[in-house]
Motif scaffolding. Structure first.
Motif, PDB file in Angstrom:
ATOM      1  N   GLU A 110      47.410  61.013  27.460  1.00  0.00           N
ATOM      2  CA  GLU A 110      48.845  60.817  26.940  1.00  0.00           C
ATOM      3  C   GLU A 110      49.705  61.843  26.789  1.00  0.00           C
ATOM      4  OE1 GLU A 110      50.523  59.199  22.264  1.00  0.00           O
ATOM      5  OE2 GLU A 110      48.444  59.426  22.887  1.00  0.00           O
ATOM      6  N   THR A 111      49.270  62.951  27.013  1.00  0.00           N
ATOM      7  CA  THR A 111      49.839  64.197  27.116  1.00  0.00           C
ATOM      8  C   THR A 111      50.369  64.198  28.488  1.00  0.00           C
ATOM      9  OG1 THR A 111      48.480  65.327  25.587  1.00  0.00           O
ATOM     10  CG2 THR A 111      49.958  66.664  26.911  1.00  0.00           C
ATOM     11  N   ASP A 112      49.847  64.004  29.535  1.00  0.00           N
ATOM     12  CA  ASP A 112      50.147  63.968  31.115  1.00  0.00           C
ATOM     13  C   ASP A 112      51.274  62.950  31.308  1.00  0.00           C
ATOM     14  OD1 ASP A 112      48.362  65.902  31.617  1.00  0.00           O
ATOM     15  OD2 ASP A 112      46.901  64.603  32.350  1.00  0.00           O
ATOM     16  N   LEU A 113      51.157  61.658  30.788  1.00  0.00           N
ATOM     17  CA  LEU A 113      51.908  60.749  30.672  1.00  0.00           C
ATOM     18  C   LEU A 113      53.540  60.921  30.121  1.00  0.00           C
ATOM     19  CD1 LEU A 113      49.558  57.601  30.051  1.00  0.00           C
ATOM     20  CD2 LEU A 113      50.753  58.213  32.302  1.00  0.00           C
ATOM     21  N   TYR A 114      53.392  61.386  29.061  1.00  0.00           N
ATOM     22  CA  TYR A 114      54.893  62.020  28.545  1.00  0.00           C
ATOM     23  C   TYR A 114      55.453  63.042  29.540  1.00  0.00           C
ATOM     24  CZ  TYR A 114      54.148  60.248  24.019  1.00  0.00           C
ATOM     25  OH  TYR A 114      54.206  59.250  22.772  1.00  0.00           O
ATOM     26  N   ASN A 115      54.635  64.002  30.148  1.00  0.00           N
ATOM     27  CA  ASN A 115      55.053  64.919  31.088  1.00  0.00           C
ATOM     28  C   ASN A 115      55.768  63.867  32.275  1.00  0.00           C
ATOM     29  OD1 ASN A 115      55.540  67.768  32.019  1.00  0.00           O
ATOM     30  ND2 ASN A 115      54.662  66.975  33.685  1.00  0.00           N
ATOM     31  N   ASN A 116      55.140  63.003  32.806  1.00  0.00           N
ATOM     32  CA  ASN A 116      55.391  62.116  33.927  1.00  0.00           C
ATOM     33  C   ASN A 116      56.666  61.544  33.708  1.00  0.00           C
ATOM     34  OD1 ASN A 116      53.123  63.381  35.055  1.00  0.00           O
ATOM     35  ND2 ASN A 116      51.818  61.354  35.050  1.00  0.00           N
ATOM     36  N   LEU A 117      56.669  60.866  32.719  1.00  0.00           N
ATOM     37  CA  LEU A 117      57.892  60.011  32.288  1.00  0.00           C
ATOM     38  C   LEU A 117      58.951  61.043  32.134  1.00  0.00           C
ATOM     39  CD1 LEU A 117      56.173  57.622  29.640  1.00  0.00           C
ATOM     40  CD2 LEU A 117      57.536  56.939  31.520  1.00  0.00           C
ATOM     41  N   ALA A 118      58.807  62.117  31.659  1.00  0.00           N
ATOM     42  CA  ALA A 118      59.976  62.985  31.462  1.00  0.00           C
ATOM     43  C   ALA A 118      60.568  63.297  32.758  1.00  0.00           C
ATOM     44  CB  ALA A 118      59.597  64.091  30.649  1.00  0.00           C
ATOM     45  N   ARG A 119      59.846  63.502  33.726  1.00  0.00           N
ATOM     46  CA  ARG A 119      60.027  63.828  35.285  1.00  0.00           C
ATOM     47  C   ARG A 119      61.214  62.850  35.676  1.00  0.00           C
ATOM     48  NH1 ARG A 119      55.311  64.872  36.911  1.00  0.00           N
ATOM     49  NH2 ARG A 119      54.795  62.740  37.876  1.00  0.00           N
ATOM     50  N   LEU A 120      60.566  61.411  35.603  1.00  0.00           N
ATOM     51  CA  LEU A 120      61.591  60.546  36.236  1.00  0.00           C
ATOM     52  C   LEU A 120      62.798  60.299  35.286  1.00  0.00           C
ATOM     53  CD1 LEU A 120      58.434  57.894  36.503  1.00  0.00           C
ATOM     54  CD2 LEU A 120      59.988  58.925  38.268  1.00  0.00           C
ATOM     55  N   TYR A 121      62.674  60.282  33.998  1.00  0.00           N
ATOM     56  CA  TYR A 121      63.964  60.199  33.005  1.00  0.00           C
ATOM     57  C   TYR A 121      64.875  61.200  33.268  1.00  0.00           C
ATOM     58  CZ  TYR A 121      62.225  55.836  30.802  1.00  0.00           C
ATOM     59  OH  TYR A 121      61.983  54.711  30.572  1.00  0.00           O
ATOM     60  N   SER A 122      64.493  62.501  33.436  1.00  0.00           N
ATOM     61  CA  SER A 122      65.561  63.562  33.645  1.00  0.00           C
ATOM     62  C   SER A 122      66.306  63.693  34.858  1.00  0.00           C
ATOM     63  CB  SER A 122      64.811  64.860  33.249  1.00  0.00           C
ATOM     64  OG  SER A 122      63.755  65.055  34.263  1.00  0.00           O
ATOM     65  N   LYS A 123      65.739  62.718  35.926  1.00  0.00           N
ATOM     66  CA  LYS A 123      66.575  62.900  37.272  1.00  0.00           C
ATOM     67  C   LYS A 123      67.930  62.280  37.095  1.00  0.00           C
ATOM     68  CE  LYS A 123      62.686  61.615  40.327  1.00  0.00           C
ATOM     69  NZ  LYS A 123      62.180  60.752  41.421  1.00  0.00           N
ATOM     70  N   ASP A 124      68.178  61.310  35.949  1.00  0.00           N
ATOM     71  CA  ASP A 124      69.413  60.623  35.768  1.00  0.00           C
ATOM     72  C   ASP A 124      70.229  61.185  34.829  1.00  0.00           C
ATOM     73  OD1 ASP A 124      71.162  58.861  35.155  1.00  0.00           O
ATOM     74  OD2 ASP A 124      70.132  57.046  35.542  1.00  0.00           O
ATOM     75  N   LYS A 125      71.179  61.567  34.906  1.00  0.00           N
ATOM     76  CA  LYS A 125      72.135  62.176  33.950  1.00  0.00           C
ATOM     77  C   LYS A 125      72.368  61.203  32.534  1.00  0.00           C
ATOM     78  CE  LYS A 125      76.631  60.745  35.633  1.00  0.00           C
ATOM     79  NZ  LYS A 125      78.139  61.091  35.985  1.00  0.00           N
ATOM     80  N   ASN A 126      72.103  59.869  32.710  1.00  0.00           N
ATOM     81  CA  ASN A 126      72.265  59.024  31.720  1.00  0.00           C
ATOM     82  C   ASN A 126      70.975  58.893  30.838  1.00  0.00           C
ATOM     83  OD1 ASN A 126      74.829  57.992  32.633  1.00  0.00           O
ATOM     84  ND2 ASN A 126      73.879  56.904  34.084  1.00  0.00           N
ATOM     85  N   THR A 127      70.077  59.455  31.427  1.00  0.00           N
ATOM     86  CA  THR A 127      68.866  59.270  30.656  1.00  0.00           C
ATOM     87  C   THR A 127      68.060  60.660  30.522  1.00  0.00           C
ATOM     88  OG1 THR A 127      67.516  58.753  32.832  1.00  0.00           O
ATOM     89  CG2 THR A 127      68.445  56.888  31.429  1.00  0.00           C
ATOM     90  N   TYR A 128      68.690  61.622  30.852  1.00  0.00           N
ATOM     91  CA  TYR A 128      67.986  62.926  30.777  1.00  0.00           C
ATOM     92  C   TYR A 128      67.469  63.554  29.448  1.00  0.00           C
ATOM     93  CZ  TYR A 128      71.873  65.977  29.267  1.00  0.00           C
ATOM     94  OH  TYR A 128      72.592  66.865  28.339  1.00  0.00           O
ATOM     95  N   GLN A 129      68.293  62.795  28.236  1.00  0.00           N
ATOM     96  CA  GLN A 129      68.132  63.220  27.098  1.00  0.00           C
ATOM     97  C   GLN A 129      66.640  62.918  26.516  1.00  0.00           C
ATOM     98  OE1 GLN A 129      69.250  65.431  24.885  1.00  0.00           O
ATOM     99  NE2 GLN A 129      71.242  65.603  25.593  1.00  0.00           N
ATOM    100  N   LYS A 130      66.510  61.392  27.273  1.00  0.00           N
ATOM    101  CA  LYS A 130      65.026  60.999  27.047  1.00  0.00           C
ATOM    102  C   LYS A 130      63.772  61.643  27.508  1.00  0.00           C
ATOM    103  CE  LYS A 130      63.334  56.287  26.786  1.00  0.00           C
ATOM    104  NZ  LYS A 130      63.454  54.619  26.818  1.00  0.00           N
ATOM    105  N   GLY A 131      64.480  62.194  28.837  1.00  0.00           N
ATOM    106  CA  GLY A 131      63.347  63.089  29.607  1.00  0.00           C
ATOM    107  C   GLY A 131      62.957  64.500  28.722  1.00  0.00           C
ATOM    108  N   ILE A 132      64.245  65.020  27.979  1.00  0.00           N
ATOM    109  CA  ILE A 132      64.080  66.153  27.198  1.00  0.00           C
ATOM    110  C   ILE A 132      63.009  65.533  26.106  1.00  0.00           C
ATOM    111  CG2 ILE A 132      64.875  67.661  25.784  1.00  0.00           C
ATOM    112  CD1 ILE A 132      67.262  67.504  27.455  1.00  0.00           C
ATOM    113  N   HIS A 133      63.024  64.652  25.500  1.00  0.00           N
ATOM    114  CA  HIS A 133      62.241  64.167  24.542  1.00  0.00           C
ATOM    115  C   HIS A 133      60.980  64.007  24.772  1.00  0.00           C
ATOM    116  CE1 HIS A 133      60.881  61.795  21.157  1.00  0.00           C
ATOM    117  NE2 HIS A 133      60.476  60.798  21.812  1.00  0.00           N
TER     118      HIS A 133
END
Length: 746
Positions: A110-133
């Motif tokens: 679960e810990t690794d998956l949060y990091n992996n999802l953050a990596r994808l979401y932070s690519k896009d300026k519209n979703t980078y806040q979700k990436g930070i979360h």
């Protein structure tokens, strides 16, 4: 065609499995083996095979209702899609994996998956806040697991994200804990990333020594690890270290560029490009390896298909042609992919070369500018050295003559010359400091109410000695249409006029100087005024008129005792440009000079004179005020005491902040003149303590420190005003009276 190959691989695997177990009922151990196999194929760039085996394992995990395995399998599938840049499918599968990891309570996954999802979401300026979360979630779970390596990963990713967005304070909130966690057990790549990020952070906060230290560490470790991994043929990791090395060199180039060491900046820029190209070349090799693997997979699939066709007694010729066409298509696609990769590589190299050429041009221009600055610096030191030594010689010589007890007539003459030398030294220092402030953008225009006529008359009166020395007459002409009280920066206007009028008096003998202010326009309570300073002095040659406003420019005149540094008109020009205006000159050699410029000022309401509540006005020198002088310098104490005593004031002296506090506790004073830099306790600390038991007494900073540096500090600790030494006596008493009056009115 893709469905066709999927079908072939599935048939092969099913046939293989049927020899030992039922089709849809793999054991948990067998599912685990297939998961390992899918991961291994993924590491070998065999993404299609990895996906097929993962999907078979997923069917059986679903049959066995094995949530833990489903979480692991969806993670493998997601990673395959992410590597192949299908972010939509990658996100979908990572989210499924996250759900199953939560059901099975697999906290590390679960810990690794949060990091992996953050990596994808932070690519896009519209979703980078979700990436930070998601990064923050990954860090929280890692803390609960007490897993250092898992804690470091999101911290570094968040730091990099904020540094790229220039949010340096936020970046340090994550760099600081990462720095504490990193140790010998941490992966080399994470150590290098941390050093690079710290280097970038300290550059942004102008702590260049620390930036140098961390970038040096990053370069050393990157070089070492790149060499080690290159020998072991680990192209992926080697490429990553070359990428970090390039980033470190780029940051170091910027560090030296900021510090104006353009040669070093240029050299490090070259290192950046060289290492970036190494990283790109290794990535191209990896892409080629992937292409070769795909080609081998195609051959392997063909062999399986051929074997099946033989068993089926040579299926129809149509299927053979399909295989041939499919293989031909694969080969063409591989060739095209390779050619496209080569084309992109060459395009990128050309772009890098062009960027490098442009950067080289910039650095060469900067290098030339640095050389010019160096020349100006030498010229500046030479000029200022000469100009300082000349009046200092006069000060020392005249002081020696005065000590010999000359006759009264000579004593007055020596004292006048001594005062002239002192004034000249002060003017020189003020010019140098003023020019430095303007060129570093430290001078900001203020809006205060001032009386135009009083200001100009005050300037002309203050230059009375200069008028008298050359037997000149100064004439003032102010347009009657101008309301005398204006709103603007009177200090900067004074500096401009003092320089222009001072020059006119200096270069004119037995002549006239005209100071004229004309109203060009008045609209919406705003005046557009033309200021003119004209003389009938020696004039300026045509050849000099274009350069007269440059630093160190001078008009030679053998009759003058001091020619000056040539900074006055340079300061005038820059101050007028701060007002979004320009200065103009009309001059003829032997006839005279005329300088004029246009400024705008708002009309202001003239402030009433400050009076006591009793109705009694406080005037300078008419009241016997009790003043405490706090200064550790004995000469300064004597000077200040005597200036105050001449106006009828009573004084007491304290040599440091602690003495001042004791005297203020035991006696009642009307005002404190507080030096800033003193032994035992400085003026700022002393004022803080004084304000605890005496919040009302006026405390004025009397200091030689430049006003811009000390004013905010002084006011923040409770001081009321600032007087800079040496000071104009009239301004000195005006400041004292203003602050005593305010206190009396309270």
């Amino acid at each position: 065609m893709k469905n066709f190959f999927t079908y072939i691989i599935t048939i092969f695997l099913v046939c293989h499995l049927q020899n030992s177990r039922a089709q849809n009922s793999l054991s948990a151990d067998s599912i685990h083996l297939y998961i390992k196999k899918a991961e291994k194929l993924q590491d070998q760039y065999k993404y299609d095979e990895s996906l097929e085996i993962a999907k078979i394992a997923l069917q059986n995990a679903a049959f066995n209702d094995d949530s833990k395995s489903k979480g692991l399998i969806h993670t493998i599938i997601a990673k395959n899609y992410e590597i192949n840049e299908d972010d939509h499918e990658a996100k979908s599968n990572y989210l499924k994996a996250l759900t199953y990891s939560q059901i099975s309570k697999n906290k590390p996954l679960e810990t690794d998956l949060y990091n992996n999802l953050a990596r994808l979401y932070s690519k896009d300026k519209n979703t980078y806040q979700k990436g930070i979360h998601y990064y923050n979630q990954s860090y929280k779970f890692a803390v609960r697991l007490n897993d250092t390596s898992r804690m470091i990963r999101p911290l570094l990713n968040l730091s990099s994200l904020y540094i790229n967005r220039k949010a340096y304070n936020k970046a340090y909130n994550y760099l600081s804990p990462a720095k504490k966690l990193i140790g010998n057990h941490t992966s080399s790549l994470d150590q290098v990333r941390l050093h690079v990020l710290l280097g970038k952070y300290y550059i942004s906060t102008e702590r260049y020594e620390k930036a140098e230290k961390y970038l040096k560490e990053a370069i050393f470790h990157s070089k070492r690890e790149a060499s080690i991994n290159d020998k072991s043929k680990n192209n992926e990791l080697t490429s990553n270290f070359y990428q970090q090395l390039a980033t470190a060199y780029k940051a170091k180039s910027m560090l030296y560029y900021i510090q104006r060491d353009f040669k070093s900046a240029y050299d490090y820029q070259q290192e950046y490009v060289d290492n970036l190209l190494k990283a790109i070349n290794l990535k191209n090799i990896i892409e080629l390896q992937k292409a070769n693997v795909k080609y081998q997979v195609g051959q392997y699939k063909e062999q399986i298909k051929q074997a099946d066709e033989d068993k089926a007694e040579r299926a129809s010729q149509v299927i053979k042609w399909r295989i041939i066409i499919a293989l031909g298509t694969i080969l063409i696609l591989i060739s095209m992919a390779f050619l496209l990769s080569a084309y992109k590589n060459n395009t990128q190299k050309r772009k890098l070369n062009n960027d490098l050429l442009e950067k080289n041009k910039e650095l060469l221009i900067a290098k030339e500018a640095a050389e010019q600055v160096s020349t100006l610096k030498s010229q500046f030191i030479s000029t200022v050295s000469h100009e300082l030594r000349t009046p200092l010689y006069g000060v020392i010589g005249l002081t020696s003559l005065l000590m010999e007890n000359p006759e009264e007539k000579k004593r007055n003459e020596y004292l006048e010359s001594l005062k002239f030398s002192g004034d000249y030294l002060l003017a020189l220092i003020n010019d140098v400091l003023q020019l430095s402030k303007i060129e570093t953008n430290e001078v900001k225009l203020e809006k205060v109410s001032f009386d135009l006529r009083s200001l100009i008359e005050g300037i002309v009166n203050s230059l009375h000695t200069k008028q008298k020395s050359n037997n000149n007459t100064a004439l003032i002409d102010i347009d009657p249409k101008i309301n005398s009280t204006l709103l603007g920066d009177s200090v900067r206007l004074s500096q401009i006029l003092i320089n222009l009028i001072g020059n006119a008096l200096k270069f004119t003998k037995d002549g006239n100087i005209w100071v004229k202010v004309q109203c060009l326009e008045y609209k919406n309570n705003v005046y557009k005024l033309r200021f003119t300073v004209k003389d009938n002095g020696i004039g300026i040659p045509k050849s000099k008129q274009k350069t007269i406003f440059d630093n160190f420019a001078q008009v030679k005149n053998q009759n003058l005792e001091y020619e000056g540094t040539g900074l006055g008109l340079a300061i005038v020009k820059k101050l007028i440009q701060l007002h979004d205006s320009e200065i103009h000159i009309i001059s003829e050699e032997g006839v005279g000079s005329e300088f004029y410029f246009d400024l705008t000022y708002e009309k202001a309401i003239k402030a009433h004179e400050i009076a006591l509540k009793t109705g009694e006005a406080i005037s300078i020198g008419t009241s016997n005020f009790y003043v405490l002088i706090v200064d550790d310098n004995k000469i300064n104490q004597i000077v200040t005491q005597n200036i105050l005593k001449k106006k009828g004031y009573t004084c007491d002296v304290a040599s440091n902040g602690m003495d001042a506090i004791e005297k203020l506790r035991s006696e009642k004073f009307d005002l404190v003149l507080m030096d800033i830099n003193m032994p035992e306790m400085n003026g700022l600390d002393a004022t803080k303590i004084i304000r605890e038991f005496n919040p009302n007494i006026p405390v004025i900073a009397l200091t030689a420190v430049e006003e811009g540096e000390v004013r905010n500090q002084a006011l923040s600790v409770g001081m009321n005003d600032v007087i800079i030494k040496p000071y104009d006596t009239q301004q000195f008493f005006q400041t004292i009276m203003k602050n005593i009056s305010k206190m009396k009115l309270m």
